[in-house]
Write a protein that holds these residues in place. Structure first.
Motif, PDB file in Angstrom:
ATOM      1  N   LEU A 234      -2.623   9.798   4.545  1.00  0.00           N
ATOM      2  CA  LEU A 234      -1.701   8.997   5.348  1.00  0.00           C
ATOM      3  C   LEU A 234      -1.632   9.615   6.737  1.00  0.00           C
ATOM      4  CD1 LEU A 234       0.306   6.604   5.233  1.00  0.00           C
ATOM      5  CD2 LEU A 234       2.089   8.282   4.704  1.00  0.00           C
TER       6      LEU A 234
ATOM      7  N   LEU B 273       4.816   5.261   1.260  1.00  0.00           N
ATOM      8  CA  LEU B 273       4.797   4.229   2.295  1.00  0.00           C
ATOM      9  C   LEU B 273       6.206   3.738   2.622  1.00  0.00           C
ATOM     10  CD1 LEU B 273       1.702   2.077   1.207  1.00  0.00           C
ATOM     11  CD2 LEU B 273       1.802   3.983   2.821  1.00  0.00           C
ATOM     12  N   ASP B 274       7.121   3.870   1.670  1.00  0.00           N
ATOM     13  CA  ASP B 274       8.491   3.434   1.922  1.00  0.00           C
ATOM     14  C   ASP B 274       9.218   4.339   2.906  1.00  0.00           C
ATOM     15  OD1 ASP B 274       8.464   5.555   0.184  1.00  0.00           O
ATOM     16  OD2 ASP B 274       9.958   4.735  -1.200  1.00  0.00           O
TER      17      ASP B 274
ATOM     18  N   ILE C 169       7.961   5.118   5.877  1.00  0.00           N
ATOM     19  CA  ILE C 169       7.494   4.846   7.236  1.00  0.00           C
ATOM     20  C   ILE C 169       8.558   4.142   8.078  1.00  0.00           C
ATOM     21  CG2 ILE C 169       5.720   3.707   8.610  1.00  0.00           C
ATOM     22  CD1 ILE C 169       4.807   6.136   6.955  1.00  0.00           C
TER      23      ILE C 169
ATOM     24  N   THR D 161       0.565   3.668  11.783  1.00  0.00           N
ATOM     25  CA  THR D 161       0.393   4.335  10.503  1.00  0.00           C
ATOM     26  C   THR D 161      -0.806   3.730   9.787  1.00  0.00           C
ATOM     27  OG1 THR D 161       2.779   4.676  10.335  1.00  0.00           O
ATOM     28  CG2 THR D 161       1.505   4.948   8.325  1.00  0.00           C
TER      29      THR D 161
ATOM     30  N   LEU E 118      -3.753   4.316   6.305  1.00  0.00           N
ATOM     31  CA  LEU E 118      -4.047   4.943   5.028  1.00  0.00           C
ATOM     32  C   LEU E 118      -5.554   4.929   4.827  1.00  0.00           C
ATOM     33  CD1 LEU E 118      -2.585   6.174   2.526  1.00  0.00           C
ATOM     34  CD2 LEU E 118      -2.772   3.920   1.460  1.00  0.00           C
TER      35      LEU E 118
ATOM     36  N   VAL F 138      -1.199   0.298   8.107  1.00  0.00           N
ATOM     37  CA  VAL F 138      -0.055   0.058   7.242  1.00  0.00           C
ATOM     38  C   VAL F 138       1.102  -0.538   8.032  1.00  0.00           C
ATOM     39  CG1 VAL F 138       1.716   1.200   5.838  1.00  0.00           C
ATOM     40  CG2 VAL F 138      -0.691   1.857   5.608  1.00  0.00           C
TER      41      VAL F 138
ATOM     42  N   PRO G 141       5.407  -4.370   9.705  1.00  0.00           N
ATOM     43  CA  PRO G 141       4.644  -4.023   8.490  1.00  0.00           C
ATOM     44  C   PRO G 141       3.330  -4.812   8.464  1.00  0.00           C
ATOM     45  CG  PRO G 141       6.921  -4.664   7.993  1.00  0.00           C
ATOM     46  CD  PRO G 141       6.656  -5.076   9.406  1.00  0.00           C
TER      47      PRO G 141
ATOM     48  N   ASP H 118      -0.260  -2.581   2.600  1.00  0.00           N
ATOM     49  CA  ASP H 118      -0.107  -1.359   1.806  1.00  0.00           C
ATOM     50  C   ASP H 118      -1.308  -0.419   1.932  1.00  0.00           C
ATOM     51  OD1 ASP H 118      -2.056  -2.716   0.435  1.00  0.00           O
ATOM     52  OD2 ASP H 118      -0.991  -2.777  -1.488  1.00  0.00           O
ATOM     53  N   GLY H 119      -2.175  -0.667   2.910  1.00  0.00           N
ATOM     54  CA  GLY H 119      -3.309   0.209   3.141  1.00  0.00           C
ATOM     55  C   GLY H 119      -4.492  -0.038   2.236  1.00  0.00           C
TER      56      GLY H 119
END
Length: 474
Positions: free
Chosen positions: A258, A363-364, A366, A384, A386, A406, A446, A449-450
């Motif tokens: 990450l 991830l939550d 960020i 961000t 991943l 992300v 957002p 999820d990468g």
């Protein structure tokens, strides 16, 4: 090529110990030093370089020897002293001389060597120079010792498990840039780079050149086959071709990295302390602050925003580049750059955290991180991503998956410049979250999820939309 030997000692290599170690070549060798004494060079009587010894470095940060030299390199606990000796393989006696220098240091001061077999303390006899060979005084600002130097390129040949952004390589990079030359680092295929060195190379004209087991060379980052032509390594062809070794050794991994890249602007107040945004990001993603910081690898100083700030003040108005690392049980590393701008003091941070396959990627965390950076540190932008890649944060010269976005955060300053109404209505399915205050809003976008590469398309659409804003606030 040069051969590196490292002494890790319990006690400081004081002058008598260093003199005893350097006497491993007998009384007929001479010593030279660079302008600030950071590097001592052991030479033949005629001035031919044999071994360069860097100034000892006191390492307070746990895990650095293991990170850079291997998991079984030492049982020493910080603090310990790290002394590097670099032997020229052009002279047969140079490598055993470097071994003996480091072996003598550990015998006198306690500790261990890398490689572990470098434990000799014998006097190394050097061959007599041929008649007519004389030493030449290098001019001020000359390049540090490199293996090949042409009008366009400095070539360094290196062979160690992990090649980091050492003090010596930092000096070579600065000198090549000032001289308008490229730096090409040539390694065998088993060598891995640290993220700070990969970042410092910065792409063309600098290169990581890998010796292909099948013959020839290839670029360790792109895989392009290379040939030596006109005093530099350049892609072969046309047509350009990717080396089979670059793709055949690649294998899918379930490890993740990450990466958070952010920029903040602060007013140049007298009580300003730098590094707060970096530490905040580190805490959100790992639950703890950085362990250490420094200007090169190994990272040697305990984490201290105050000391980092003092260094930046001393170097101002020139930029300051530093590194930070985490604890051995949580692989994390960051680059930090401080510059003075017309808007204030800018801090640019790239923080990467490694997660083995079985570990959850937070991830939550960020969005809360973005919110705190907006509220407390003048965040201007944050991206961000991943990546499916090694959790130990090193790079092999193999094809790897690209990072996937992300989230993107736009700070209040740029939201105001773009226009709030325009910035909050991008042509995307996912709408932004407003951060900050009603008076100075920031926006957090957002992007996924990468796991879906389509997030790159979404990011391109978003940035194009933001750049086309009317430039008036809502």
């Amino acid at each position: 090529m040069t051969k590196d030997v490292i002494a890790l000692t319990e006690k400081m290599p004081h002058t008598p110990a260093l003199l005893a170690a350097l006497h491993a070549g007998g009384p007929d060798l001479s010593l030279t030093a660079d302008d600030d004494g950071a590097v001592i060079q052991l030479c033949t009587a005629a001035g031919r370089p044999l071994v360069s010894v860097e100034a000892p470095l006191l390492v307070h940060v746990p895990g650095e020897a293991e990170r850079l030299l291997g998991p079984h390199v030492t049982t020493l606990q910080p603090p310990y002293w790290w002394t590097e000796a670099r032997a020229s393989t052009a002279v047969p006696e140079a490598e055993p001389l470097a071994d003996s220098i480091c072996g003598r240091l550990t015998m006198l001061l306690g500790g261990t060597t890398w490689p572990r077999e470098a434990t000799s303390t014998a006097v190394v006899e050097t061959a007599q120079e041929a008649d007519g060979i004389t030493a030449t005084q290098l001019p001020d600002g000359a390049l540090p010792a490199v293996d090949v130097l042409t009008e366009s390129t400095a070539v360094v040949l290196a062979d160690r498990p992990v090649l980091g952004l050492t003090t010596w390589l930092s000096g070579v990079l600065r000198a090549t840039a000032a001289a308008g030359r490229a730096l090409h680092i040539v390694t065998p295929p088993h060598v891995r780079l640290t993220l700070p060195l990969r970042t410092a190379l910065g792409g063309t004209p600098n290169r990581w050149v890998v010796k292909n087991p099948a013959g020839g060379y290839y670029d360790g980052l792109s895989g392009a086959e290379l040939t030596w032509q006109n005093g530099t390594f350049a892609p072969s062809g046309p047509p350009a071709k990717v080396a089979d070794a670059f793709t055949e050794g690649a294998a899918p991994t379930h490890d993740r990295r990450l990466t958070v890249t952010l920029r903040t602007i602060s007013s140049p107040e007298a009580d300003l302390v730098l590094g707060g945004a970096l530490e905040t990001a580190w805490r959100h993603l790992t639950g703890a602050p950085p362990t250490g910081w420094g200007t090169a690898e190994p990272v040697n100083l305990p984490w201290s925003p105050r000391q980092l700030t003092d260094l930046a003040r001393r170097r101002s108005p020139e930029p300051t580049h530093t590194l930070a690392v985490g604890s051995p049980d949580r692989p994390a590393i960051a680059t930090h750059r401080t510059t003075r701008t017309t808007a204030g003091v800018a801090e640019e941070v790239t923080l990467t955290v490694g997660y083995p396959a079985a570990q959850h990627v937070p991830l939550d965390a960020i969005e809360p991180l973005a919110a705190e950076l907006v509220d407390s540190y003048g965040l201007t932008a944050m991206l961000t991503t991943l990546t499916a890649a090694r959790a130990d944060l090193t790079l092999r010269p193999l094809l790897t998956a690209p990072p996937i976005p992300v989230a993107f955060t736009l700070g209040a300053r740029d939201v105001g410049a773009t226009g709030l109404a325009h910035a909050r209505r991008p042509p995307l399915a996912v709408k932004p979250v407003q951060l900050g205050t009603a008076r100075d809003p920031a926006l957090h976008y957002p992007l996924g999820d990468g796991t879906d590469p389509a997030a790159w398309t979404a990011l391109q659409i978003l940035t194009a939309h933001l750049e086309s804003g009317p430039g008036s606030a809502d």
